[in-house]
Design a protein around this motif. Structure first.
Motif, mmCIF file in Angstrom:
data_model
loop_
_atom_site.group_PDB
_atom_site.id
_atom_site.type_symbol
_atom_site.label_atom_id
_atom_site.label_comp_id
_atom_site.label_asym_id
_atom_site.label_seq_id
_atom_site.Cartn_x
_atom_site.Cartn_y
_atom_site.Cartn_z
ATOM 1 N N ARG A 175 0.830 -1.211 0.000
ATOM 2 C CA ARG A 175 0.000 0.000 0.000
ATOM 3 C C ARG A 175 0.863 1.260 0.000
ATOM 4 O O ARG A 175 0.584 2.232 -0.713
ATOM 5 N N LEU A 176 1.935 1.243 0.793
ATOM 6 C CA LEU A 176 2.833 2.403 0.816
ATOM 7 C C LEU A 176 3.497 2.611 -0.543
ATOM 8 O O LEU A 176 3.658 3.755 -1.000
ATOM 9 N N ASP A 177 3.888 1.502 -1.192
ATOM 10 C CA ASP A 177 4.472 1.621 -2.534
ATOM 11 C C ASP A 177 3.462 2.208 -3.504
ATOM 12 O O ASP A 177 3.813 3.062 -4.347
ATOM 13 N N LEU A 178 2.224 1.753 -3.410
ATOM 14 C CA LEU A 178 1.182 2.250 -4.315
ATOM 15 C C LEU A 178 0.916 3.729 -4.073
ATOM 16 O O LEU A 178 0.793 4.517 -5.028
ATOM 17 N N ASP A 179 0.854 4.125 -2.821
ATOM 18 C CA ASP A 179 0.640 5.546 -2.514
ATOM 19 C C ASP A 179 1.798 6.395 -3.019
ATOM 20 O O ASP A 179 1.603 7.520 -3.507
ATOM 21 N N SER A 180 3.027 5.847 -2.904
ATOM 22 C CA SER A 180 4.193 6.583 -3.396
ATOM 23 C C SER A 180 4.116 6.786 -4.907
ATOM 24 O O SER A 180 4.412 7.863 -5.424
ATOM 25 N N CYS A 181 3.707 5.721 -5.620
ATOM 26 C CA CYS A 181 3.588 5.835 -7.073
ATOM 27 C C CYS A 181 2.501 6.826 -7.473
ATOM 28 O O CYS A 181 2.641 7.575 -8.463
ATOM 29 N N LYS A 182 1.418 6.854 -6.745
ATOM 30 C CA LYS A 182 0.346 7.812 -7.026
ATOM 31 C C LYS A 182 0.844 9.242 -6.840
ATOM 32 O O LYS A 182 0.556 10.121 -7.668
ATOM 33 N N ALA A 183 1.596 9.459 -5.756
ATOM 34 C CA ALA A 183 2.117 10.805 -5.502
ATOM 35 C C ALA A 183 3.129 11.209 -6.576
ATOM 36 O O ALA A 183 3.140 12.363 -7.041
#
Length: 386
Positions: A175-183
């Motif tokens: 989830r943290l990786d996904l949020d980072s990619c979104k940002a």
């Protein structure tokens, strides 16, 4: 690639922010990008959140039930610690007598010292043997409960739950990786939009950010796929909690059955012991437990000090009772006793009287004689002499 000097600083600043979407460490262990409102957090659906809550509740209550069952089966904390250490060392716990077995052993040893042929010694042997049987029944109950109830709970806490916890941590990382990619994609698109205005003077910069947007979109798709895959794995494990409840329900039934069998066997052993004492000690005590002043009342009988109940249970005419040829005993009076009516005999502490029983008489009473005086006397006021 040549980039116009007017936008070089802007590109460097934007690129720095883009390459570090979660921002720099502030020096106190906190990421500025992790602050509320700066990074969009991927939310789990309501069903998934319910599964997480149910799993946490199952783990917490299973742990409490497991610990308290351990206390129930082994109240001694030192013994529990010893068993835990032996288990961790993969060694067998030394076999030791439990409290009932130890008590039975002491009673039988005392009987040998007092004389097994004496009334007290022979009774100690019988009671000690019963205590040892009770200890054996308890040992069997503890072993059965540990296998059928404690072990499945432990296996869940140390096996299934650890697997669930591991997959949940992995899901959180995804989830943290996904949020980072979104940002990162959001910032790349913002930079591309800013550079699209002066397109005529800096086409190279616009092209650079277009490529970065494509790259960020690709990384986002990969991160989303990995997150979805991990979420599915975690969801399947969490849904398995329902089957865990079914398994623990079966184990709970087996635990109750083991308890029922244990208490039933204990009750049967004590009943047999009481019958044996009543029959073998009839020549010593009319009632094997008559020495306990509260026994008759506790068992639902009448008090020997209640004259009304004595009249109801003993309709014998004392003046017509004759002492048997054999079976009379001497008894020492323990306490003063005032006769309630003419059928009873008043007693003085420390005096000696002759006592005997007759058929049909209440077991809490004996016929006492002092010279030419005769009457009923309560057994609890006497010490029968051999």
């Amino acid at each position: 690639m040549n980039v116009c000097s007017a936008h070089r600083n802007c590109i460097q600043i934007s690129l720095s922010l883009y390459l570090n979407p979660l921002a720099e460490d502030t020096g106190n262990g906190e990421k500025t990008g992790e602050k509320f409102g700066q990074v969009e957090k991927t939310e789990l659906d309501a069903h998934f959140e319910n599964l997480l809550s149910r799993a946490d509740s199952t783990k917490n209550w299973t742990e409490k039930i497991f610990r308290q069952t351990e206390v129930l089966l082994q109240p001694n904390p030192s013994s529990r610690i010893e068993e835990f250490l032996y288990e961790k060392l993969d060694r067998t716990v030394p076999s030791r007598p439990n409290n009932e077995e130890l008590l039975g052993h002491y009673m039988q040893d005392a009987a040998k010292d007092f004389g097994p042929g004496t009334p007290y010694g022979s009774t100690l042997i019988k009671v000690g043997d019963c205590e040892r049987r009770l200890g054996s029944v308890q040992r069997e109950f503890l072993q059965t409960s540990a296998i059928s109830f404690l072990t499945p709970l432990r296996n869940f806490l140390e096996g299934d739950w650890r697997t669930i916890s591991k997959e949940r941590r992995l899901l959180e990382n995804r989830r943290l990786d996904l949020d980072s990619c979104k940002a990162r994609l959001k910032k790349a698109k913002l930079a591309e939009m800013c550079l699209s205005l002066p397109l005529s003077c800096c086409p190279a910069a616009f092209q650079l950010w277009s490529e970065e947007v494509d790259k960020a979109e690709h990384e986002l798709r990969v991160a989303q796929t990995e997150f979805d895959r991990q979420a599915e794995v975690t969801r399947l494990l969490l849904e398995g909690i329902s089957s865990t409840h079914v398994n623990h329900l079966r184990c709970l039934h087996e635990f109750v059955e083991a308890q029922t069998a244990y208490y039933k066997q204990c009750h049967l052993h004590m009943q047999d012991l009481q019958k044996e004492l009543d029959s073998s000690n009839g020549d010593v005590f009319p009632n094997a437990f008559a020495g306990n002043p509260g026994h008759s009342m506790a068992s639902g009988g009448s008090s020997p000090l209640d004259p009304a109940s004595a009249v109801e249970t003993d309709t014998l005419k004392i003046e017509e009772v004759q002492a048997p040829a054999t079976g009379t005993r001497k008894a020492k009076v323990l306490y003063d006793y005032d006769a309630a009516d003419t059928s009873e005999l008043s007693l003085l502490a420390d005096e000696l009287i002759t006592v005997y029983t007759v058929p049909g008489m209440d077991s809490d009473w004996l016929v006492g004689e002092r010279g030419n005086q005769k009457g009923k006397v309560p057994v609890t006021y006497l010490e029968l002499l051999s």
